[in-house]
Design a protein around this motif. Structure first.
Motif, mmCIF file in Angstrom:
data_model
loop_
_atom_site.group_PDB
_atom_site.id
_atom_site.type_symbol
_atom_site.label_atom_id
_atom_site.label_comp_id
_atom_site.label_asym_id
_atom_site.label_seq_id
_atom_site.Cartn_x
_atom_site.Cartn_y
_atom_site.Cartn_z
ATOM 1 N N SER A 1 -34.328 49.721 1.148
ATOM 2 C CA SER A 1 -34.871 49.778 -0.217
ATOM 3 C C SER A 1 -35.857 48.643 -0.473
ATOM 4 N N LYS A 2 -36.741 48.878 -1.430
ATOM 5 C CA LYS A 2 -37.746 47.879 -1.796
ATOM 6 C C LYS A 2 -37.097 46.629 -2.384
ATOM 7 N N ILE A 3 -37.660 45.481 -2.033
ATOM 8 C CA ILE A 3 -37.206 44.202 -2.575
ATOM 9 C C ILE A 3 -38.384 43.525 -3.265
ATOM 10 N N TYR A 4 -38.235 43.218 -4.539
ATOM 11 C CA TYR A 4 -39.296 42.529 -5.293
ATOM 12 C C TYR A 4 -38.903 41.069 -5.493
ATOM 13 N N VAL A 5 -39.875 40.180 -5.326
ATOM 14 C CA VAL A 5 -39.657 38.754 -5.570
ATOM 15 C C VAL A 5 -40.383 38.391 -6.867
ATOM 16 N N LYS A 6 -39.627 37.916 -7.856
ATOM 17 C CA LYS A 6 -40.205 37.673 -9.176
ATOM 18 C C LYS A 6 -40.497 36.208 -9.467
ATOM 19 N N ASN A 7 -39.747 35.292 -8.841
ATOM 20 C CA ASN A 7 -40.025 33.877 -9.054
ATOM 21 C C ASN A 7 -39.510 33.044 -7.890
ATOM 22 N N LYS A 8 -39.948 31.786 -7.813
ATOM 23 C CA LYS A 8 -39.624 30.916 -6.682
ATOM 24 C C LYS A 8 -38.131 30.635 -6.551
ATOM 25 N N SER A 9 -37.416 30.695 -7.650
ATOM 26 C CA SER A 9 -35.985 30.395 -7.599
ATOM 27 C C SER A 9 -35.208 31.416 -6.769
ATOM 28 N N GLU A 10 -35.840 32.556 -6.465
ATOM 29 C CA GLU A 10 -35.165 33.619 -5.710
ATOM 30 C C GLU A 10 -35.382 33.510 -4.206
ATOM 31 N N ILE A 11 -36.152 32.523 -3.775
ATOM 32 C CA ILE A 11 -36.548 32.462 -2.361
ATOM 33 C C ILE A 11 -35.351 32.487 -1.414
ATOM 34 N N ASP A 12 -34.398 31.591 -1.610
ATOM 35 C CA ASP A 12 -33.253 31.518 -0.689
ATOM 36 C C ASP A 12 -32.397 32.782 -0.724
ATOM 37 N N SER A 13 -32.150 33.295 -1.919
ATOM 38 C CA SER A 13 -31.324 34.503 -2.031
ATOM 39 C C SER A 13 -32.028 35.702 -1.402
ATOM 40 N N MET A 14 -33.346 35.796 -1.568
ATOM 41 C CA MET A 14 -34.098 36.907 -0.983
ATOM 42 C C MET A 14 -34.120 36.822 0.538
ATOM 43 N N LYS A 15 -34.213 35.617 1.072
ATOM 44 C CA LYS A 15 -34.166 35.451 2.519
ATOM 45 C C LYS A 15 -32.849 35.973 3.079
ATOM 46 N N ASN A 16 -31.761 35.698 2.387
ATOM 47 C CA ASN A 16 -30.447 36.180 2.828
ATOM 48 C C ASN A 16 -30.338 37.698 2.731
ATOM 49 N N ILE A 17 -30.895 38.263 1.661
ATOM 50 C CA ILE A 17 -30.867 39.727 1.492
ATOM 51 C C ILE A 17 -31.654 40.409 2.591
ATOM 52 N N ILE A 18 -32.839 39.875 2.893
ATOM 53 C CA ILE A 18 -33.679 40.456 3.952
ATOM 54 C C ILE A 18 -32.985 40.361 5.301
ATOM 55 N N LYS A 19 -32.392 39.206 5.578
ATOM 56 C CA LYS A 19 -31.706 39.006 6.861
ATOM 57 C C LYS A 19 -30.553 39.997 7.032
ATOM 58 N N LYS A 20 -29.783 40.187 5.975
ATOM 59 C CA LYS A 20 -28.666 41.139 6.052
ATOM 60 C C LYS A 20 -29.160 42.562 6.281
#
Length: 202
Positions: A179-198
């Motif tokens: 599914s598509k993943i949108y990044v909305k602000n810098k505070s999400e960087i670490d959490s998004m990296k973990n989501i992508i890795k999983k």
């Protein structure tokens, strides 16, 4: 001086021959394999991410599509960029350690009309670790990230940092478009990296 000039021409000749031979190899090998696609390719204006070891199957499947690929500016990267261009890809040369800023600028510009393909653990690893670059690219361009994971039933695994996989002829390959993943602000960087890795390890 003459010897040095000859060496440069020899290298150019090698790269010229290699890009067509390698592109032919990708086409022949890719045509022999059987594919099962889960999810669906999202068309233009998205950011595809996949592990560096899985370049070959996607290089075949997305050939002659409107895609731009981020490739290392190193000499090793030349062996990938040549056949990629023969197969219809735009290329942006650079990495986080060499020419990265100019490559990102090119990606941002081309992302207006092309999908972007990035290996977030490339070009030198560590293997299966998502770097910040793809997250910042998604944040700046407002384009969604599509993680793509790949399962190959028969492959030769090279003794390289990424455990690069070359599917064997007639291999069965499963491609999973998440599914598509949108990044909305810098505070999400670490959490998004973990989501992508999983997603990529799924």
């Amino acid at each position: 001086m003459a010897k040095k000039k000859k060496s440069v021409w020899q290298q150019k000749a090698i790269f010229f021959l290699e890009k067509y031979l390698a592109a032919g190899f990708v086409l022949l090998l890719g045509a022999s394999c059987k594919y099962k696609l889960l999810g669906k390719k999202q068309g233009d204006n998205v950011i595809y991410v996949f592990w560096h070891q899985n370049i070959l199957p996607l290089l075949y499947l997305h050939r002659f599509s409107k895609s731009v690929v981020l490739i290392s500016s190193s000499k090793d990267g030349e062996y990938i960029s040549g056949p990629a261009e023969v197969l219809g890809y735009q290329t942006a040369r650079g990495s986080s350690t060499r020419g990265g800023s100019s490559a990102i600028k090119k990606l941002i510009k081309l992302s207006e009309n092309y999908s972007v393909a990035i290996t977030p653990d490339g070009p030198k690893g560590p293997i299966h670790e998502v770097k910040d670059g793809v997250i910042y690219l998604a944040l700046i361009t407002k384009k969604p990230i599509i993680p793509v994971s790949i399962i190959i039933d028969k492959a030769k695994v090279l003794n390289s940092w990424d455990k690069f996989r070359i599917p064997k002829p007639f291999a069965h390959i499963k491609i999973i478009y998440h599914s598509k993943i949108y990044v909305k602000n810098k505070s999400e960087i670490d959490s998004m990296k973990n989501i992508i890795k999983k997603s990529l390890n799924n």
